[in-house]
Motif scaffolding. Structure first.
Motif, mmCIF file in Angstrom:
data_model
loop_
_atom_site.group_PDB
_atom_site.id
_atom_site.type_symbol
_atom_site.label_atom_id
_atom_site.label_comp_id
_atom_site.label_asym_id
_atom_site.label_seq_id
_atom_site.Cartn_x
_atom_site.Cartn_y
_atom_site.Cartn_z
ATOM 1 N N LEU A 136 -0.431 -4.419 14.215
ATOM 2 C CA LEU A 136 -0.405 -5.087 12.922
ATOM 3 C C LEU A 136 -0.763 -4.137 11.787
ATOM 4 N N ALA A 137 -0.156 -4.390 10.631
ATOM 5 C CA ALA A 137 -0.560 -3.766 9.376
ATOM 6 C C ALA A 137 -1.201 -4.878 8.549
ATOM 7 N N VAL A 138 -2.351 -4.585 7.952
ATOM 8 C CA VAL A 138 -3.091 -5.605 7.217
ATOM 9 C C VAL A 138 -3.510 -5.041 5.867
ATOM 10 N N ALA A 139 -3.376 -5.864 4.829
ATOM 11 C CA ALA A 139 -3.847 -5.505 3.486
ATOM 12 C C ALA A 139 -4.877 -6.546 3.054
ATOM 13 N N PHE A 140 -5.997 -6.072 2.528
ATOM 14 C CA PHE A 140 -7.081 -6.933 2.063
ATOM 15 C C PHE A 140 -7.252 -6.746 0.557
ATOM 16 N N LEU A 141 -7.380 -7.845 -0.162
ATOM 17 C CA LEU A 141 -7.753 -7.816 -1.573
ATOM 18 C C LEU A 141 -9.011 -8.655 -1.714
ATOM 19 N N PHE A 142 -10.073 -8.027 -2.171
ATOM 20 C CA PHE A 142 -11.340 -8.714 -2.398
ATOM 21 C C PHE A 142 -11.579 -8.760 -3.892
ATOM 22 N N ALA A 143 -11.450 -9.946 -4.484
ATOM 23 C CA ALA A 143 -11.711 -10.122 -5.908
ATOM 24 C C ALA A 143 -13.121 -10.671 -6.046
ATOM 25 N N SER A 184 -15.807 -1.304 3.072
ATOM 26 C CA SER A 184 -15.661 -1.253 4.535
ATOM 27 C C SER A 184 -16.416 -2.397 5.207
ATOM 28 N N ASN A 185 -17.560 -2.811 4.648
ATOM 29 C CA ASN A 185 -18.271 -3.968 5.211
ATOM 30 C C ASN A 185 -17.504 -5.260 4.985
ATOM 31 N N LEU A 186 -16.876 -5.400 3.826
ATOM 32 C CA LEU A 186 -16.057 -6.587 3.566
ATOM 33 C C LEU A 186 -14.884 -6.654 4.546
ATOM 34 N N VAL A 187 -14.257 -5.508 4.788
ATOM 35 C CA VAL A 187 -13.128 -5.455 5.729
ATOM 36 C C VAL A 187 -13.588 -5.859 7.123
ATOM 37 N N LYS A 188 -14.661 -5.258 7.607
ATOM 38 C CA LYS A 188 -15.117 -5.546 8.976
ATOM 39 C C LYS A 188 -15.502 -7.012 9.126
ATOM 40 N N GLU A 192 -8.679 -3.204 -1.083
ATOM 41 C CA GLU A 192 -8.971 -2.982 -2.496
ATOM 42 C C GLU A 192 -9.984 -4.012 -2.956
ATOM 43 N N VAL A 193 -10.947 -3.559 -3.766
ATOM 44 C CA VAL A 193 -11.938 -4.442 -4.370
ATOM 45 C C VAL A 193 -11.710 -4.414 -5.876
ATOM 46 N N ILE A 194 -11.546 -5.604 -6.465
ATOM 47 C CA ILE A 194 -11.388 -5.720 -7.919
ATOM 48 C C ILE A 194 -12.421 -6.706 -8.451
ATOM 49 N N ILE A 195 -12.600 -6.718 -9.754
ATOM 50 C CA ILE A 195 -13.495 -7.667 -10.403
ATOM 51 C C ILE A 195 -12.645 -8.725 -11.099
ATOM 52 N N ASP A 196 -12.878 -9.984 -10.772
ATOM 53 C CA ASP A 196 -12.202 -11.115 -11.407
ATOM 54 C C ASP A 196 -13.193 -12.270 -11.473
ATOM 55 N N PRO A 197 -14.004 -12.343 -12.543
ATOM 56 C CA PRO A 197 -15.041 -13.370 -12.623
ATOM 57 C C PRO A 197 -14.479 -14.798 -12.683
ATOM 58 N N ARG A 198 -13.222 -14.946 -13.083
ATOM 59 C CA ARG A 198 -12.641 -16.287 -13.172
ATOM 60 C C ARG A 198 -12.164 -16.816 -11.837
ATOM 61 N N LEU A 199 -11.800 -15.916 -10.908
ATOM 62 C CA LEU A 199 -11.244 -16.372 -9.635
ATOM 63 C C LEU A 199 -11.622 -15.425 -8.486
ATOM 64 N N PRO A 200 -12.892 -15.444 -8.059
ATOM 65 C CA PRO A 200 -13.265 -14.635 -6.899
ATOM 66 C C PRO A 200 -12.512 -15.151 -5.669
#
Length: 69
Positions: A8-15, A25-29, A52-60
């Protein structure tokens, strides 16, 4: 639908809501382990990943995209 076999190939976006110290890396694991038996049989199926980790205070949120290879 769960991927029970194959690579599998996996993409993670953490807002995140703010700039609180976060370790991608802790969020991914954590997310990989939580998805065992749900999105895939075991996270050892993941052979390619992007996070990828981004900042989005309106929609975490956490977004996970999975593709079979």
């Amino acid at each position: 639908m769960r991927c029970d076999s194959g690579r599998l190939a996996v993409a993670f976006l953490f807002a995140r809501k703010d700039h609180t110290k976060v370790d991608a890396s802790n969020l991914v694991k954590f997310t990989e382990d939580a998805a065992n038996g749900v999105l895939w049989r075991d996270d050892n199926q993941i052979v390619s990943l992007h996070a990828e980790v981004i900042i989005d205070p309106r929609l975490p949120r956490t977004v996970v995209a999975v593709a079979s290879l």
